[in-house]
Structures are given as C-alpha cells and as structure tokens.
Motif scaffolding. Structure first.
Motif, PDB file in Angstrom:
ATOM      1  N   ARG A  69       0.810  -1.212   0.000  1.00 28.05           N
ATOM      2  CA  ARG A  69       0.000   0.000   0.000  1.00 28.05           C
ATOM      3  C   ARG A  69       0.844   1.264   0.000  1.00 28.05           C
ATOM      4  O   ARG A  69       0.300   2.372  -0.018  1.00 28.05           O
ATOM      5  CB  ARG A  69      -0.915   0.005   1.225  1.00 28.05           C
ATOM      6  CG  ARG A  69      -1.933  -1.109   1.246  1.00 28.05           C
ATOM      7  CD  ARG A  69      -3.015  -0.896   0.231  1.00 28.05           C
ATOM      8  NE  ARG A  69      -3.767   0.319   0.509  1.00 28.05           N
ATOM      9  CZ  ARG A  69      -4.647   0.853  -0.325  1.00 28.05           C
ATOM     10  NH1 ARG A  69      -4.859   0.297  -1.494  1.00 28.05           N
ATOM     11  NH2 ARG A  69      -5.294   1.950   0.009  1.00 28.05           N
ATOM     12  N   VAL A  71       2.869   4.283  -1.267  1.00 24.18           N
ATOM     13  CA  VAL A  71       2.928   5.083  -2.497  1.00 24.18           C
ATOM     14  C   VAL A  71       4.387   5.453  -2.766  1.00 24.18           C
ATOM     15  O   VAL A  71       5.120   5.843  -1.847  1.00 24.18           O
ATOM     16  CB  VAL A  71       2.070   6.353  -2.365  1.00 24.18           C
ATOM     17  CG1 VAL A  71       2.129   7.182  -3.640  1.00 24.18           C
ATOM     18  CG2 VAL A  71       0.622   5.978  -2.054  1.00 24.18           C
ATOM     19  N   ARG A 192       1.534   2.417  -6.716  1.00 23.21           N
ATOM     20  CA  ARG A 192       1.772   1.430  -5.680  1.00 23.21           C
ATOM     21  C   ARG A 192       2.368   0.170  -6.302  1.00 23.21           C
ATOM     22  O   ARG A 192       2.206  -0.067  -7.500  1.00 23.21           O
ATOM     23  CB  ARG A 192       0.467   1.078  -4.958  1.00 23.21           C
ATOM     24  CG  ARG A 192      -0.066   2.173  -4.049  1.00 23.21           C
ATOM     25  CD  ARG A 192      -1.188   1.623  -3.179  1.00 23.21           C
ATOM     26  NE  ARG A 192      -1.617   2.596  -2.187  1.00 23.21           N
ATOM     27  CZ  ARG A 192      -2.677   3.388  -2.313  1.00 23.21           C
ATOM     28  NH1 ARG A 192      -3.410   3.323  -3.423  1.00 23.21           N
ATOM     29  NH2 ARG A 192      -3.003   4.244  -1.374  1.00 23.21           N
ATOM     30  N   GLN A 243      -4.245   5.585   4.551  1.00 23.69           N
ATOM     31  CA  GLN A 243      -3.787   4.356   3.927  1.00 23.69           C
ATOM     32  C   GLN A 243      -4.040   3.180   4.858  1.00 23.69           C
ATOM     33  O   GLN A 243      -3.813   3.269   6.059  1.00 23.69           O
ATOM     34  CB  GLN A 243      -2.297   4.450   3.591  1.00 23.69           C
ATOM     35  CG  GLN A 243      -2.007   5.502   2.531  1.00 23.69           C
ATOM     36  CD  GLN A 243      -0.548   5.502   2.154  1.00 23.69           C
ATOM     37  OE1 GLN A 243       0.199   4.682   2.635  1.00 23.69           O
ATOM     38  NE2 GLN A 243      -0.161   6.421   1.303  1.00 23.69           N
TER      39      GLN A 243
END
Length: 244
Positions: A69, A71, A192, A243
C-alpha cells in the motif's frame, strides 16, 4: 504312489525350498498379530508432539504496515518544448542531458499550425524519463525552486502531479551564454507496487480500484514526504483517505 515313491520323483532341492517357504510363511503370520498388539499400547502411551509454528519472516519497514500500500515515485518526466526545430532545440537537449545524465528523446508535432509556424512531424520538443533515486533527486530540486508549494489543480485524478519552472539555472546548472536560459515542465507519476500486472506480456490482469492512487492520496503523500503546502484544496482533494 507311496510317499517314498513321490519324494523320489521330484528333485530334493525343490522339495526342500517349498517346504522352507511354507514354514517361514506360517511363522510370519503367527508373529504379525503379536507385533500389532505390542505396537498399539506403545502408540497410545506416546504423547502427541505439538505442531511447530511456522517462523514468519520479519517485515521490512514499520511493523503492521502493508508494503503493497506504500505510495512511491514510479517515474519523473522532464520536458522542454521549444516550438521549433534547429539550434534552439539542440541547446535545450543539452540542458536536459546535463540535468538527467541521459540522452533526451525528441518529440514531433502531430498537426500543422501555420500561426505558430509548425509543420507536421517536425521536431519541436525534447523530454527525458527518469526513475529510481535519480528521479527523487531531480524532483527535490524542482520542488525546492517552487518552495514546496503547489496548487490542488496540479494534481490529477489518477494520482499524478506536475509543475513547471521558468529558468533551468535555478536547479543548480551553471549558466552558459552559448546555451541561454530554458524553462521546463516536471510531471511525476505515483503508483503502488503491483501495477506491472496490467502491462506485462503474459497473463495480464486488471488492477483493483483500491490499489490505484487517487488525487487525495497524492496530495497527502506530497504533504507528508516533502512537508509541502497545497493551495486551493476543495471537496475530495481536501479529505485525503488514510492508507490501510
């Protein structure tokens, strides 16, 4: 025939072998129940060993954080559009080569625009695509010129953002009178891990919606990573989801 006559007909070795095999079979059949009976109490008395737990490898990064997850910067595209071919475009390519350390690629015009003096398939711009640590370094230089301040309209719905600078010498490149001063555009693509499944040659598949980067997540990443300021946040851009 009498027993003596029957024994004398066949070879004695054959008779001895068959009789020995028969005797051994009887002994094995007699011993088999005894062995089974002795093995049952021993198996019942032995305690069952507890199953060993599989050792899990230590996760990298922050404990409890899903690395899929996270970025990250996929690539940074730097573009200089001159609007004409010739010496100006060649000098702009030298500026990009000094900045990125790569040979730039020239872009051609798709249409003929007489107002601007552009012909179709004429080289009018050059760009370079940078990845990895070099991309983060160039992005840091560009944001430093902007004083880490962007607008919400600089971020797209797909989680990418871009901005421009007017003078390339602000990036730390030494001024050369023979080259001049050029402006350039930066375009940053965020993604991602796992996006390769949509581009690979074999067994292509779709990427889930939750795995894509949204505008709010891109703004939050920019604010957390570079401690930047985003002006004009409204609606979905202002409420950045956390997130998972």
């Amino acid at each position: 025939p009498t027993p003596c006559e029957y024994r004398s007909e066949g070879p004695p070795t054959r008779l001895f072998r068959t009789s020995s095999i028969a005797m051994s079979d009887k002994k094995s059949v007699a011993k088999a129940p005894a062995k089974e009976a002795a093995a049952k109490p021993a198996a019942a008395a032995a305690p069952k060993a507890a199953p060993k737990a599989a050792a899990k490898p230590a996760a990298k990064g922050v404990p409890g954080e899903n690395p899929m997850r996270k970025v990250r910067i996929q690539k940074v595209c730097v573009n200089i559009c001159v609007g004409e071919s010739g010496d100006r475009l060649t000098r702009a390519a030298k500026v990009l080569e000094q900045l990125t350390g790569q040979s730039p690629v020239f872009s051609k015009a798709r249409y003929t625009v007489r107002t601007f003096g552009i012909r179709r398939n004429e080289k009018i711009a050059c760009h370079a695509t940078v990845r990895g640590e070099k991309a983060a370094e160039i992005l840091e230089k560009g944001l430093k010129v902007k004083e880490y301040e962007l607008r919400a309209r600089n971020f797209s719905k797909m989680g990418c953002f871009g901005f421009g600078i007017q003078e390339h010498i602000d990036l730390g490149i030494k001024y050369d009178p023979s080259i001049g001063i050029y402006g350039m555009d930066f375009y940053v693509v965020l993604a991602r891990p796992g996006g390769r499944v949509t581009r690979r040659r074999r067994v292509q598949s779709r990427m889930g919606i939750k795995q894509r980067v949204t505008q709010g997540e891109a703004i939050k990443w920019f604010e957390d990573t570079y401690e930047g300021i985003v002006l004009g946040k409204t609606g979905a851009a202002a409420a950045a989801p956390t997130q998972a």
